[in-house]
Enzyme design. Sequence first.
Site, PDB file in Angstrom:
ATOM      1  N   LYS A  39      -6.093  14.788  30.246  1.00  0.00           N
ATOM      2  CA  LYS A  39      -6.534  16.168  30.015  1.00  0.00           C
ATOM      3  C   LYS A  39      -7.272  16.270  28.672  1.00  0.00           C
ATOM      4  CE  LYS A  39      -2.014  17.252  28.057  1.00  0.00           C
ATOM      5  NZ  LYS A  39      -0.660  17.704  28.366  1.00  0.00           N
ATOM      6  N   TYR A 267     -17.728  23.392  -2.568  1.00  0.00           N
ATOM      7  CA  TYR A 267     -17.286  24.795  -2.576  1.00  0.00           C
ATOM      8  C   TYR A 267     -15.998  24.984  -3.360  1.00  0.00           C
ATOM      9  CZ  TYR A 267     -20.533  25.748   1.300  1.00  0.00           C
ATOM     10  OH  TYR A 267     -21.635  25.889   2.089  1.00  0.00           O
TER      11      TYR A 267
HETATM   12  C1  LIG Z   1       0.202  16.572  28.283  1.00  0.00           C
HETATM   13  C2  LIG Z   1       1.262  16.302  29.263  1.00  0.00           C
HETATM   14  C3  LIG Z   1       1.843  15.023  29.359  1.00  0.00           C
HETATM   15  C4  LIG Z   1       1.523  13.899  28.385  1.00  0.00           C
HETATM   16  O1  LIG Z   1       2.240  14.092  27.192  1.00  0.00           O
HETATM   17  P1  LIG Z   1       2.210  13.037  25.967  1.00  0.00           P
HETATM   18  O2  LIG Z   1       3.222  13.562  25.041  1.00  0.00           O
HETATM   19  O3  LIG Z   1       0.840  13.079  25.378  1.00  0.00           O
HETATM   20  O4  LIG Z   1       2.562  11.714  26.525  1.00  0.00           O
HETATM   21  C5  LIG Z   1       2.742  14.805  30.383  1.00  0.00           C
HETATM   22  N1  LIG Z   1       3.089  15.792  31.244  1.00  0.00           N
HETATM   23  C6  LIG Z   1       2.570  17.033  31.165  1.00  0.00           C
HETATM   24  C7  LIG Z   1       2.981  18.080  32.139  1.00  0.00           C
HETATM   25  C8  LIG Z   1       1.648  17.331  30.163  1.00  0.00           C
HETATM   26  O5  LIG Z   1       1.144  18.573  30.086  1.00  0.00           O
END
Ligand SMILES: *Cc1c(COP(=O)(O)O)cnc(C)c1O
Length: 383
Positions: A39, A267
């Site tokens: 994702k 800045y």
């Molecule tokens: C993002 C996510 C994961 C992966 O999590 P990590 O901590 O990055 O390994 C797994 N399951 C779900 C439902 C997620 O949203």
Amino acid sequence: MLKQNHRAWVEINLSAVEHNVRQLKKILAPQTEVMAVVKADAYGHGAVGVGQVALQGGASWLGVATIPEGIQLRNAGITAPIVILGATNTPAEIKAIAEHRLQPTICNPKQALVFHETLLGLNQVVPVHLKIDTGMSRLGVNWQQAREFVQLVQSLPQLLISSVYSHLATADEQDQTVMRSQQQRFEQVIETLKAAHIHPPHIHMCNTAGMLTSSKMHYDLVRPGLGLYGLYPAPHLRGIVNLKPAMQVKARISQIKEIAAGTGVSYGYSFITPQEMKLATVAIGYADGVPRGLSNRISVSLHQKQVAQVGTITMDQCLIDITHVPEAQVGDEVTFLGNGDNASADHWAELLGTISWEILCGFKHRLPRITVMQPDLVGQANL
Ligand SMILES: *Cc1c(COP(=O)(O)O)cnc(C)c1O
């Protein structure tokens, strides 16, 4: 894409991702499958490239958060099952899911009925993943209602149950109390389903942290995200498997000049030169993903030397002290992230009081991504 053309870029070593998948698989039973979570454009690493090498490395599922993320993978020719971990609700979304052979997460009875109705109209059957809330309090039906929910979905002919799953809220903490209680609730759910003669094809609850913590929770599928990218969810989980960070962030020097002692820099003059200094302007800033909160707090690497970043990091540029790097020239590469412990996403996250996930995701917006396959780099680290 040639890096010669860029002022700043993200370099992704896909060989490291493949290596990490293989490492993570080492702690799994042979029948346990891996859903590579890609994702948010694979946490800034590029979902298509990461998805492809993760599948090569032994993953058999991909997980995304949104429908467009899933469509992107399908359009790239990926045929593996793709699960949408977020919630989807509208008929337009459901139509897109069916059309692109994506597999939705179903989180409550009402959503299940909307899916059924819409799919009936499309004359389509879709594999679905049922989310049970065992203590995250985000998506899913509460665990006490799991059996009725699963039975309802089972009665809807347009929905084919592919898995029942849950998500851990505190798996990266050393105190396992909450995680154990989530696991117990999930076990209870599975038992009640068994008693009702319901045997979902897959059962899963582990993110990277859960996976590294307890093999009892692996079931037949795990969902690592962070670990694929070579980072550990917490310091106490280091060393269980040997992971290699896949991301480096680099930028070029755009100007070099001498600055007199006692001069304000950038800045707000958060840095005043204590003596005459040679400073280089580097063409990267917070709009690229280098958090402004790191101003005056990090070192970067240039010609194999560690040099200090000085002055406030601006939107597109920042300054570094190259007083002790006489060979530095305009156009030289400066490595910000991914070069040793001082430049790790973990270190930056610690300085900022955030998590490495957020640091990685900061680099998915503006910088071009250069993908390389460098097994030697992974190899050199003595694996
Ligand atoms: C993002 C996510 C994961 C992966 O999590 P990590 O901590 O990055 O390994 C797994 N399951 C779900 C439902 C997620 O949203």
